[in-house]
Design an enzyme around this catalytic site. Structure first.
Site, PDB file in Angstrom:
ATOM      1  N   ARG A  59       0.765  -1.224   0.065  1.00  0.00           N
ATOM      2  CA  ARG A  59       0.154  -0.148  -0.121  1.00  0.00           C
ATOM      3  C   ARG A  59       0.919   1.460  -0.179  1.00  0.00           C
ATOM      4  O   ARG A  59       0.380   2.451  -0.307  1.00  0.00           O
ATOM      5  CB  ARG A  59      -0.925   0.156   1.135  1.00  0.00           C
ATOM      6  CG  ARG A  59      -1.925  -1.036   0.877  1.00  0.00           C
ATOM      7  CD  ARG A  59      -3.237  -1.173   2.003  1.00  0.00           C
ATOM      8  NE  ARG A  59      -2.454  -1.738   3.464  1.00  0.00           N
ATOM      9  CZ  ARG A  59      -2.569  -2.963   3.779  1.00  0.00           C
ATOM     10  NH1 ARG A  59      -3.090  -3.830   2.891  1.00  0.00           N
ATOM     11  NH2 ARG A  59      -2.278  -3.127   4.698  1.00  0.00           N
ATOM     12  N   GLU A  96       4.168 -10.349  14.624  1.00  0.00           N
ATOM     13  CA  GLU A  96       3.437 -11.143  16.019  1.00  0.00           C
ATOM     14  C   GLU A  96       3.718 -12.408  16.056  1.00  0.00           C
ATOM     15  O   GLU A  96       3.951 -13.032  17.254  1.00  0.00           O
ATOM     16  CB  GLU A  96       2.004 -10.599  15.949  1.00  0.00           C
ATOM     17  CG  GLU A  96       1.475 -10.436  17.228  1.00  0.00           C
ATOM     18  CD  GLU A  96       0.031 -10.113  17.515  1.00  0.00           C
ATOM     19  OE1 GLU A  96      -0.351  -9.524  16.463  1.00  0.00           O
ATOM     20  OE2 GLU A  96      -0.463 -10.137  18.366  1.00  0.00           O
TER      21      GLU A  96
HETATM   22  P1  AMP Z   1       3.663  -2.650  11.829  1.00  0.00           P
HETATM   23  O1  AMP Z   1       4.979  -3.290  11.394  1.00  0.00           O
HETATM   24  O2  AMP Z   1       3.312  -3.288  13.226  1.00  0.00           O
HETATM   25  O3  AMP Z   1       3.902  -1.111  12.105  1.00  0.00           O
HETATM   26  O4  AMP Z   1       2.634  -3.086  11.177  1.00  0.00           O
HETATM   27  C1  AMP Z   1       2.320  -2.126   9.755  1.00  0.00           C
HETATM   28  C2  AMP Z   1       2.056  -2.740   8.542  1.00  0.00           C
HETATM   29  O5  AMP Z   1       1.062  -3.734   8.792  1.00  0.00           O
HETATM   30  C3  AMP Z   1       1.497  -1.939   7.350  1.00  0.00           C
HETATM   31  O6  AMP Z   1       2.108  -2.148   6.157  1.00  0.00           O
HETATM   32  C4  AMP Z   1       0.054  -1.943   7.421  1.00  0.00           C
HETATM   33  O7  AMP Z   1      -0.416  -1.996   6.237  1.00  0.00           O
HETATM   34  C5  AMP Z   1      -0.213  -3.293   8.130  1.00  0.00           C
HETATM   35  N1  AMP Z   1      -1.127  -3.156   9.123  1.00  0.00           N
HETATM   36  C6  AMP Z   1      -0.715  -3.469  10.630  1.00  0.00           C
HETATM   37  N2  AMP Z   1      -1.793  -3.211  11.308  1.00  0.00           N
HETATM   38  C7  AMP Z   1      -3.135  -3.094  10.503  1.00  0.00           C
HETATM   39  C8  AMP Z   1      -4.397  -2.744  10.676  1.00  0.00           C
HETATM   40  N3  AMP Z   1      -5.283  -2.511  11.992  1.00  0.00           N
HETATM   41  N4  AMP Z   1      -5.083  -2.292   9.732  1.00  0.00           N
HETATM   42  C9  AMP Z   1      -4.543  -2.524   8.434  1.00  0.00           C
HETATM   43  N5  AMP Z   1      -3.335  -2.616   8.063  1.00  0.00           N
HETATM   44  C10 AMP Z   1      -2.373  -2.969   9.119  1.00  0.00           C
END
Ligand code: AMP
Length: 176
Positions: A59, A96
Site C-alpha cells: 500500500r 507478531e
Molecule cells: P507494523 O509493522 O506493526 O507497524 O505494521 C504495519 C504494517 O502492517 C503496514 O504495512 C500496514 O499496512 C499493516 N497493518 C498493521 N496493522 C494494520 C491494521 N490494523 N489495519 C490495516 N493494516 C495494518
C-alpha cells in the site's frame, strides 16, 4: 484530516480475530480525500531536501509513487523477499507470529540520498524500522517517514521518533 479519516473503512476481525483492519481501498477510491493526503504530505516534506521516496509494499507504493511524482523525485520500492529482480539487500524483522524479510535493490540509493519512507499505516513500527535499516545499509540517510494512519496504542511512531527520525501521520485510530 476528517475527510481522510472518514474515507477509511474499518473491517473488524480481519485477517484474524481482534484486529480492526483499516481498509484504505475506500480512501484510494475517493479522489478528493486522496488529493488531501497528497497535498498534506507534499506540503510537509517539500522543503526538507529529500532526494528519494521509498514506498513499502504494497500500500506504500500507491501514495509513495504519487508523492514522488508530485515532488519530482525518484520512487524506490521496498518489497517482500524474492520479488525484486536485480541484486538486493535484505532485512529480517519480527512479526507478531514469526518473521518476515524485506528487500531493496542494492543500486537504488547511495550515501548522497536523503530518503522519505512511505506506508499506509504504522502499528508496532516493525515494518518501518526494518525499512529504515535497509535504507541505512545502502549508506543513505532517512530524513523522515510518513503514514496516512497511526495506531498510537502500539507506539510505532514513538519508536521511530526515539531514534531521531521525523514522523508525519495524517489521522489516528484507537486500538489495534
Ligand atoms: P507494523 O509493522 O506493526 O507497524 O505494521 C504495519 C504494517 O502492517 C503496514 O504495512 C500496514 O499496512 C499493516 N497493518 C498493521 N496493522 C494494520 C491494521 N490494523 N489495519 C490495516 N493494516 C495494518
Amino acid at each position: 484530516m476528517n475527510k481522510i479519516k472518514n474515507a477509511i473503512r474499518t473491517i473488524p476481525n480481519f485477517p484474524i480475530d481482534g484486529i480492526m483492519f483499516r481498509d484504505v481501498t475506500t480512501l484510494y477510491s475517493n479522489s478528493e480525500a486522496m488529493k488531501e493526503v497528497i497535498k498534506l504530505t507534499c506540503d510537509y516534506w517539500r522543503n526538507e531536501g529529500l532526494t528519494s521516496i521509498a514506498g513499502i509494499e504494497a500500500r506504500g507504493f500507491i501514495t509513495g509513487s504519487i508523492i514522488a511524482n508530485q515532488l519530482s523525485l525518484p520512487f524506490v520500492p521496498i518489497r517482500k523477499k524474492g520479488k525484486l529482480p536485480h541484486d538486493t539487500l535484505s532485512q529480517e524483522y519480527e512479526l507478531e507470529y514469526g518473521k518476515a524479510t524485506i528487500e531493496i535493490h542494492s543500486d537504488a540509493l547511495n550515501s548522497n540520498d536523503k530518503v522519505l519512507i512511505v506506508d499506509d499505516l504504522i502499528a508496532t513500527g516493525g515494518t518501518a524500522l526494518a525499512s529504515i535499516e535497509l535504507v541505512k545499509k545502502l549508506g543513505a540517510n532517512v530524513n523522515g517517514c510518513t503514514f496516512i494512519i497511526d495506531l498510537p496504542e502500539l507506539k510505532g511512531k514513538e519508536k521511530i521518533e526515539e531514534i531521531g527520525i521525523k514522523v508525519q501521520t495524517l489521522c489516528s485510530f484507537e486500538g489495534h
